[in-house]
Design a protein around this motif. Structure first.
Motif, PDB file in Angstrom:
ATOM      1  N   ALA A  89      -3.084   1.519   4.345  1.00  0.00           N
ATOM      2  CA  ALA A  89      -2.851   2.384   2.986  1.00  0.00           C
ATOM      3  C   ALA A  89      -2.518   4.023   4.294  1.00  0.00           C
ATOM      4  O   ALA A  89      -2.226   4.218   3.781  1.00  0.00           O
ATOM      5  CB  ALA A  89      -4.041   2.494   2.175  1.00  0.00           C
ATOM      6  N   THR A 115       0.826  -1.583  -0.294  1.00  0.00           N
ATOM      7  CA  THR A 115       0.160  -0.305  -0.590  1.00  0.00           C
ATOM      8  C   THR A 115       0.463   1.558   0.239  1.00  0.00           C
ATOM      9  O   THR A 115       0.137   1.769  -0.630  1.00  0.00           O
ATOM     10  CB  THR A 115      -0.907  -0.198   1.341  1.00  0.00           C
ATOM     11  OG1 THR A 115       0.156  -0.178   2.481  1.00  0.00           O
ATOM     12  CG2 THR A 115      -2.015  -0.983   1.377  1.00  0.00           C
ATOM     13  N   CYS A 155      -9.790   4.666   2.047  1.00  0.00           N
ATOM     14  CA  CYS A 155      -9.121   3.513   2.704  1.00  0.00           C
ATOM     15  C   CYS A 155      -9.897   3.767   3.889  1.00  0.00           C
ATOM     16  O   CYS A 155     -10.761   2.737   4.433  1.00  0.00           O
ATOM     17  CB  CYS A 155      -7.746   3.884   3.040  1.00  0.00           C
ATOM     18  SG  CYS A 155      -7.490   2.377   2.103  1.00  0.00           S
TER      19      CYS A 155
END
Lengths: 137, 142
Positions: B59, B10, B26
């Motif tokens: 992420a 990520t 996310c």
């Protein structure tokens, strides 16, 4: 933080008092970890012009300061509250290492790989946390 | 384990995609996993949603710290990092206090409340955060 929480709750058999432990843990983190992070950030930016190695000194110094305090936390067979006090000082004195560490990454890594480098950093910390949790038991 | 492993990938993704979009999306998705956990009734479902939480959460840090590097000049960047890291402490403290919520409201409703709050925060990110030009404060590179 993760290791100490798991360790303390199991070592002192506080499974039945998780609410008390949760509140104590929250207080320790808020009163210790939060100021530690903010103060380390301010000191780093303030003294960066005086000594360009300020970030690295802070990151390594604060990490090393955690060693004796963690030893005290894990090896002292005292009562719950004495461990809480040690945990508080560990948070207050040692949890400011992350901001200077990441600032060094942000400063030296090429813009194309900056987020990847942060990812590698967090990968390392996650692995260390996972291994240390198993080692401490 | 999922977070620790996937954060490598990520991070690379955050170097290629729009970080504001990645961070907001996310956050929205991981909040969705909290809401989904609230309605789970088997251990396997909870495990799957917790793994998805790790996936989407991985992420966050690379995107956020990369954004901070382009929002703040080097003179104030460590302080900005410290505020972000400080918010992680606030979040950890709140998660510790959530045991009180679990005791009073039950784990299911606690997950639902946390998930809804997360969706709200993710929407704020998508609305108010702007994508800065990459490397605008960079001088020396390795």
């Amino acid at each position: 933080m993760t290791i100490s929480a798991f360790y303390m709750i199991s070592y002192f058999n506080y499974y039945n008092q998780q609410v008390l432990f949760g509140v104590v843990q929250a207080a320790v983190i808020l009163l210790g970890g939060l100021p530690s992070s903010l103060i380390a950030g301010k000191i780093s930016d303030k003294y960066e012009k005086v000594n360009y190695r300020t970030k690295s000194y802070l990151a390594t110094g604060l990490s090393l300061a955690g060693v004796p305090l963690f030893c005290l936390l894990f090896l002292t067979h005292g009562n719950f509250w004495s461990s809480v006090v040690i945990l508080f000082f560990e948070n207050l004195l040692c949890e400011g290492w992350m901001a200077p560490s990441i600032a060094m990454i942000q400063q030296v890594i090429d813009v194309k790989f900056k987020a990847t480098a942060v990812g590698v950093f967090f990968f390392s910390t996650a692995i260390a946390q996972t291994i240390s949790t198993v080692v401490v038991g | 384990m999922v977070f620790g492993t996937l954060v490598l990938f990520t991070g690379s993704l955050a170097d290629r995609l729009n970080r504001r979009f990645l961070l907001g999306t996310c956050a929205l998705l991981w909040s969705g996993t909290s809401i989904a956990t609230a309605y789970s009734n088997t251990f396997v479902m909870i495990c799957i949603f917790r793994m998805l939480l790790g996936l989407f959460e991985s992420a966050t840090a690379p995107s956020a710290y990369s954004l901070i590097a382009d929002y703040f000049p080097p003179e104030t960047r460590t302080t900005a990092n410290a505020y972000f890291a400080g918010c992680i402490f606030v979040g950890t403290a709140l998660s510790s206090v959530s045991t009180v919520m679990v005791g009073n409201l039950g784990w299911s409703l606690t997950y639902l409340i946390v998930g809804i709050y997360g969706c709200f925060a993710a929407m704020l990110v998508l609305i108010f955060i702007q994508e800065p030009p990459r490397g605008r404060y960079d001088v020396a590179k390795v």
